[in-house]
Design a protein around this motif. Structure first.
Motif, PDB file in Angstrom:
ATOM      1  N   ASN A 116       5.958  -5.123   2.606  1.00 42.79           N
ATOM      2  CA  ASN A 116       5.252  -3.894   2.201  1.00 42.79           C
ATOM      3  C   ASN A 116       6.040  -3.138   1.134  1.00 42.79           C
ATOM      4  OD1 ASN A 116       2.756  -3.717   3.554  1.00 42.79           O
ATOM      5  ND2 ASN A 116       3.858  -3.429   5.495  1.00 42.79           N
ATOM      6  N   SER A 117       7.352  -3.015   1.381  1.00 40.56           N
ATOM      7  CA  SER A 117       8.155  -2.277   0.392  1.00 40.56           C
ATOM      8  C   SER A 117       8.296  -3.069  -0.913  1.00 40.56           C
ATOM      9  CB  SER A 117       9.524  -1.879   0.952  1.00 40.56           C
ATOM     10  OG  SER A 117      10.160  -2.979   1.523  1.00 40.56           O
ATOM     11  N   SER A 118       8.225  -4.428  -0.816  1.00 45.76           N
ATOM     12  CA  SER A 118       8.239  -5.251  -2.045  1.00 45.76           C
ATOM     13  C   SER A 118       7.032  -4.926  -2.906  1.00 45.76           C
ATOM     14  CB  SER A 118       8.215  -6.744  -1.712  1.00 45.76           C
ATOM     15  OG  SER A 118       9.396  -7.116  -1.104  1.00 45.76           O
ATOM     16  N   LEU A 119       5.881  -4.788  -2.222  1.00 41.76           N
ATOM     17  CA  LEU A 119       4.656  -4.479  -2.967  1.00 41.76           C
ATOM     18  C   LEU A 119       4.732  -3.076  -3.578  1.00 41.76           C
ATOM     19  CD1 LEU A 119       1.851  -5.453  -3.809  1.00 41.76           C
ATOM     20  CD2 LEU A 119       0.936  -4.432  -1.730  1.00 41.76           C
ATOM     21  N   ARG A 120       5.259  -2.139  -2.780  1.00 39.21           N
ATOM     22  CA  ARG A 120       5.405  -0.769  -3.296  1.00 39.21           C
ATOM     23  C   ARG A 120       6.332  -0.758  -4.524  1.00 39.21           C
ATOM     24  NH1 ARG A 120       5.557   0.805   2.176  1.00 39.21           N
ATOM     25  NH2 ARG A 120       7.824   0.956   2.136  1.00 39.21           N
ATOM     26  N   PHE A 121       7.377  -1.553  -4.421  1.00 35.61           N
ATOM     27  CA  PHE A 121       8.338  -1.655  -5.529  1.00 35.61           C
ATOM     28  C   PHE A 121       7.633  -2.178  -6.792  1.00 35.61           C
ATOM     29  CE2 PHE A 121      11.380  -4.056  -8.064  1.00 35.61           C
ATOM     30  CZ  PHE A 121      12.467  -3.190  -8.145  1.00 35.61           C
ATOM     31  N   LEU A 122       6.840  -3.212  -6.598  1.00 37.99           N
ATOM     32  CA  LEU A 122       6.122  -3.811  -7.741  1.00 37.99           C
ATOM     33  C   LEU A 122       5.159  -2.812  -8.368  1.00 37.99           C
ATOM     34  CD1 LEU A 122       5.081  -7.466  -6.832  1.00 37.99           C
ATOM     35  CD2 LEU A 122       6.290  -6.708  -8.865  1.00 37.99           C
ATOM     36  N   ILE A 123       4.417  -2.104  -7.475  1.00 34.36           N
ATOM     37  CA  ILE A 123       3.428  -1.132  -7.981  1.00 34.36           C
ATOM     38  C   ILE A 123       4.133  -0.018  -8.756  1.00 34.36           C
ATOM     39  CG2 ILE A 123       1.722   0.634  -7.263  1.00 34.36           C
ATOM     40  CD1 ILE A 123       0.959  -1.321  -4.963  1.00 34.36           C
ATOM     41  N   LYS A 124       5.271   0.407  -8.227  1.00 36.36           N
ATOM     42  CA  LYS A 124       6.018   1.511  -8.845  1.00 36.36           C
ATOM     43  C   LYS A 124       6.545   1.104 -10.234  1.00 36.36           C
ATOM     44  CE  LYS A 124       9.986   4.527  -8.143  1.00 36.36           C
ATOM     45  NZ  LYS A 124      11.250   4.628  -7.426  1.00 36.36           N
ATOM     46  N   HIS A 125       7.048  -0.104 -10.322  1.00 40.44           N
ATOM     47  CA  HIS A 125       7.700  -0.517 -11.576  1.00 40.44           C
ATOM     48  C   HIS A 125       6.768  -1.155 -12.587  1.00 40.44           C
ATOM     49  CE1 HIS A 125      11.263   0.211  -9.107  1.00 40.44           C
ATOM     50  NE2 HIS A 125      11.838   0.502 -10.276  1.00 40.44           N
ATOM     51  N   THR A 126       5.580  -1.521 -12.169  1.00 39.22           N
ATOM     52  CA  THR A 126       4.623  -2.074 -13.154  1.00 39.22           C
ATOM     53  C   THR A 126       3.290  -1.342 -13.003  1.00 39.22           C
ATOM     54  OG1 THR A 126       4.093  -3.784 -11.554  1.00 39.22           O
ATOM     55  CG2 THR A 126       5.618  -4.400 -13.318  1.00 39.22           C
ATOM     56  N   PRO A 127       3.304  -0.055 -13.380  1.00 38.76           N
ATOM     57  CA  PRO A 127       2.091   0.771 -13.151  1.00 38.76           C
ATOM     58  C   PRO A 127       0.857   0.244 -13.882  1.00 38.76           C
ATOM     59  CG  PRO A 127       3.671   1.911 -14.561  1.00 38.76           C
ATOM     60  CD  PRO A 127       4.353   0.691 -14.066  1.00 38.76           C
ATOM     61  N   LYS A 128       1.096  -0.464 -14.995  1.00 37.55           N
ATOM     62  CA  LYS A 128      -0.054  -0.905 -15.789  1.00 37.55           C
ATOM     63  C   LYS A 128      -0.895  -1.964 -15.076  1.00 37.55           C
ATOM     64  CE  LYS A 128       1.562   0.374 -20.307  1.00 37.55           C
ATOM     65  NZ  LYS A 128       2.065  -0.056 -21.595  1.00 37.55           N
ATOM     66  N   ILE A 129      -0.255  -2.721 -14.166  1.00 36.30           N
ATOM     67  CA  ILE A 129      -1.035  -3.745 -13.448  1.00 36.30           C
ATOM     68  C   ILE A 129      -1.240  -3.355 -11.984  1.00 36.30           C
ATOM     69  CG2 ILE A 129      -0.480  -5.677 -14.992  1.00 36.30           C
ATOM     70  CD1 ILE A 129       1.638  -6.522 -12.865  1.00 36.30           C
ATOM     71  N   SER A 130      -0.981  -2.072 -11.695  1.00 36.91           N
ATOM     72  CA  SER A 130      -1.096  -1.622 -10.294  1.00 36.91           C
ATOM     73  C   SER A 130      -2.483  -1.850  -9.698  1.00 36.91           C
ATOM     74  CB  SER A 130      -0.661  -0.164 -10.163  1.00 36.91           C
ATOM     75  OG  SER A 130      -1.513   0.646 -10.921  1.00 36.91           O
ATOM     76  N   PRO A 131      -3.587  -1.681 -10.466  1.00 33.67           N
ATOM     77  CA  PRO A 131      -4.911  -1.949  -9.847  1.00 33.67           C
ATOM     78  C   PRO A 131      -5.021  -3.391  -9.342  1.00 33.67           C
ATOM     79  CG  PRO A 131      -5.172  -0.829 -11.948  1.00 33.67           C
ATOM     80  CD  PRO A 131      -3.744  -1.195 -11.843  1.00 33.67           C
ATOM     81  N   VAL A 132      -4.410  -4.325 -10.077  1.00 35.86           N
ATOM     82  CA  VAL A 132      -4.454  -5.734  -9.661  1.00 35.86           C
ATOM     83  C   VAL A 132      -3.584  -5.934  -8.425  1.00 35.86           C
ATOM     84  CG1 VAL A 132      -3.953  -8.110 -10.397  1.00 35.86           C
ATOM     85  CG2 VAL A 132      -4.793  -6.425 -12.062  1.00 35.86           C
ATOM     86  N   LEU A 133      -2.422  -5.309  -8.463  1.00 40.74           N
ATOM     87  CA  LEU A 133      -1.465  -5.485  -7.359  1.00 40.74           C
ATOM     88  C   LEU A 133      -2.026  -4.945  -6.038  1.00 40.74           C
ATOM     89  CD1 LEU A 133       1.875  -4.522  -9.160  1.00 40.74           C
ATOM     90  CD2 LEU A 133       1.216  -6.781  -8.351  1.00 40.74           C
ATOM     91  N   LYS A 134      -2.821  -3.884  -6.151  1.00 38.90           N
ATOM     92  CA  LYS A 134      -3.355  -3.258  -4.932  1.00 38.90           C
ATOM     93  C   LYS A 134      -4.325  -4.175  -4.191  1.00 38.90           C
ATOM     94  CE  LYS A 134      -2.573   1.488  -6.268  1.00 38.90           C
ATOM     95  NZ  LYS A 134      -3.084   2.604  -7.036  1.00 38.90           N
ATOM     96  N   THR A 135      -4.833  -5.161  -4.921  1.00 35.51           N
ATOM     97  CA  THR A 135      -5.780  -6.090  -4.274  1.00 35.51           C
ATOM     98  C   THR A 135      -5.052  -7.241  -3.560  1.00 35.51           C
ATOM     99  OG1 THR A 135      -5.950  -7.429  -6.253  1.00 35.51           O
ATOM    100  CG2 THR A 135      -7.521  -5.604  -6.048  1.00 35.51           C
ATOM    101  N   ILE A 136      -3.749  -7.315  -3.767  1.00 32.60           N
ATOM    102  CA  ILE A 136      -2.967  -8.423  -3.191  1.00 32.60           C
ATOM    103  C   ILE A 136      -2.623  -8.120  -1.731  1.00 32.60           C
ATOM    104  CG2 ILE A 136      -0.725  -9.610  -3.324  1.00 32.60           C
ATOM    105  CD1 ILE A 136      -0.843  -9.246  -6.340  1.00 32.60           C
ATOM    106  N   ASP A 137      -2.657  -9.171  -0.941  1.00 36.23           N
ATOM    107  CA  ASP A 137      -2.227  -9.025   0.457  1.00 36.23           C
ATOM    108  C   ASP A 137      -0.708  -8.949   0.469  1.00 36.23           C
ATOM    109  OD1 ASP A 137      -1.615  -9.161   3.100  1.00 36.23           O
ATOM    110  OD2 ASP A 137      -2.728 -11.032   3.491  1.00 36.23           O
TER     111      ASP A 137
END
Lengths: 316, 212
Positions: A116-137
């Protein structure tokens, strides 16, 4: 007393004469530039292009080199854990791992990232692709342990030992540390240095040759003037020094123009269009620093000077 | 002051000057004469170390031209004002700037330059044209500018190569008068010419280099 005064007067007169000469050199140089504006402008354009190519190369080289160096400076190791440590929430495995890693000398800090925190980390550091990341399990992402080392412990042998020890621990799937990559590209950095130096040398010699050709066009127009100056008693240095001033002024103006042009291009293209793209790869693009600009400025001055020297040599 | 002793000068084994011997003394007005191709210009070139003799001795101010070091040549030339047949003025400089050239190369201050150039421009009656460029002047005016440039440094010797070659009789007379007036003030004047009327006008010693 009188002798001393006479000596002093002699010195003052000599200094005054030198100042007059210096004043004349600049006056003649500016007069020459003004009287051959088209020729000087043409030479200025050619030299500006030459320095611009050199500056662009330096800018690219410095950024590529900095990027490579960033691997060497990195003191982080990432440990990707096996799925079992995630799905079954096997705290025992994770705790064992953390305990074992803490025992290692030189470890400064350890941080555990769950999926979960890995995903949060990714979303935080790559805001431009965050909509895509949010769909990932989140469970598709691996849990990670991040180790920071004390800088004084870092060496190639030390990190290799840690790498092999950590890799053999239970629950570890993959160990990544940028130093490994740095080792692999170490040789490439060396070649980059050598090739960069060779290209820079080539550009430097080219800039001298270009300055030489451009200034020669101006000097060839002055053949008659040089002859007249010689006939009325001008020394070689009296004729040549304004030429050097003219050549160096041309080189400095060309350099200033090319650095301004490069800065504008850097601002326009890099900052507004490519910076976001490059930052995705953690490439921080920087402009040339004051020292690098100064070095190229000196090279520009030197090429103006040498260009004048070689092109005027046949007249003296 | 100027001494030629058995001087020979050849270009590719073709002798222009053969066994030329003469002396020119301080304060003299001298014509060097001979037909075209006789070596008048070469003689003047030897005096200013533009050329060196093939054989013989050329002494100017007790300096041997054959042995003069390249670094000393400019300083010799500053002592000799040279008026060229084709004037040799710098087209991109004004009359004032052309004349001040000889003073500038000697490192003289701009105040002194302004003063001296103004005086010489008045002497050759060209003060009103000081800001003009050479190409806007007539041949006679350009020749006067060339004379002014040669004399502004107050050299002990003035040489003129066919100074009236491109001028009409009236203008030639004016030029000779200017040269005479400076000769009267003590400047040694050497004029190379093939023009007999000019020699008659000048009424001075004649060195015929073909009869030497």
């Amino acid at each position: 007393m009188i002798k001393a005064l006479l000596t002093l007067e002699g010195h003052v007169s000599l200094i005054s004469q030198k100042i007059n000469y210096l004043n004349n050199y600049f006056k003649i140089a500016f007069l020459n530039i003004r009287s051959n504006l088209a020729g000087n402008f043409f030479a200025f354009l050619i030299m500006s292009f030459s320095f611009f190519v050199m500056l662009i190369f330096t800018l690219c080289y410095i950024n590529v080199y900095n990027y490579m160096l960033s691997f060497e400076k990195n003191n982080t190791m990432l440990i990707f854990l096996k799925d079992s440590a995630n799905y079954h929430n096997n705290n025992i495995i994770v705790n064992d791992l953390l305990k074992n890693i803490k025992k290692l000398h030189g470890v400064k800090s350890i941080k555990y990232y769950s999926y979960n925190s890995s995903l949060r980390f990714l979303i935080k550091h790559t805001p431009k692709i965050s909509p895509v990341l949010k769909t990932i399990d989140p469970r598709d992402l691996p849990p990670v342990i991040k180790i920071h080392f004390n800088p004084e412990y870092i060496s190639r042998i030390y990190l290799s030992n840690v790498y092999f020890r950590v890799k053999s621990l239970n629950g570890v799937q993959f160990v990544y540390y940028s130093r490994l990559l740095a080792d692999k590209i170490g040789e490439f950095i060396f070649f980059t240095k050598v090739i960069g130096l060779l290209i820079f040398l080539f550009l430097f010699i080219s800039s001298i040759f270009i300055s030489y050709s451009a200034i020669k066009l101006i000097i060839l127009k002055k053949q008659d003037e040089i002859e007249i100056l010689k006939l009325v008693g001008a020394t070689n240095s009296y004729i040549r020094i304004p030429m050097f001033i003219e050549g160096v002024i041309g080189a400095v103006l060309s350099f200033i123009t090319s650095i301004i042009l490069l800065f504008l291009l850097f601002k326009i293209f890099i900052y507004y269009h490519f910076n976001g793209f490059l930052s995705y790869f953690k490439i921080e693009v920087v402009f040339l620093n004051a020292f690098e600009i100064f070095v190229i400025f000196l090279i520009a001055v030197l090429s103006g000077f040498l260009g004048t020297y070689f092109s005027s040599r046949k007249f003296f | 002051m100027i001494e030629f002793v058995h001087v020979y000068k050849s270009y590719d084994k073709n002798y222009i000057l053969r066994d030329l011997t003469f002396n020119i003394y301080k304060g003299e007005f001298v014509f060097i004469t001979g037909p075209s191709g006789a070596g008048k210009t070469t003689t003047l070139k030897l005096l200013t170390a533009i050329e060196k003799p093939t054989h013989g001795v050329v002494n100017v101010f007790s300096i041997g031209i054959s042995d003069i070091k390249p670094k000393d040549i400019p300083f010799l030339r500053r002592k000799i004002g040279f008026v060229f047949q084709d004037f040799k003025l710098l087209p991109n400089r004004t009359i004032f700037q052309n004349i001040s050239l000889s003073l500038e190369i000697s490192g003289i201050s701009s105040t002194v330059i302004a003063n001296n150039v103004t005086n010489i421009l008045k002497a050759v009656e060209l003060y009103t044209k000081k800001d003009d460029y050479p190409l806007s002047l007539s041949g006679g005016e350009q020749q006067r500018v060339a004379i002014a440039r040669a004399l502004v440094l107050n050299p002990p010797v003035l040489m003129a190569d066919e100074p009236t070659g491109n001028l009409d009789d009236n203008t030639a007379g004016i030029v000779i008068d200017i040269l005479k007036s400076f000769n009267n003030k003590g400047t040694t004047v050497i004029v190379a010419t093939h023009d007999k009327s000019l020699i008659d006008l000048g009424r001075a010693r004649v060195i015929d280099i073909t009869k030497n």
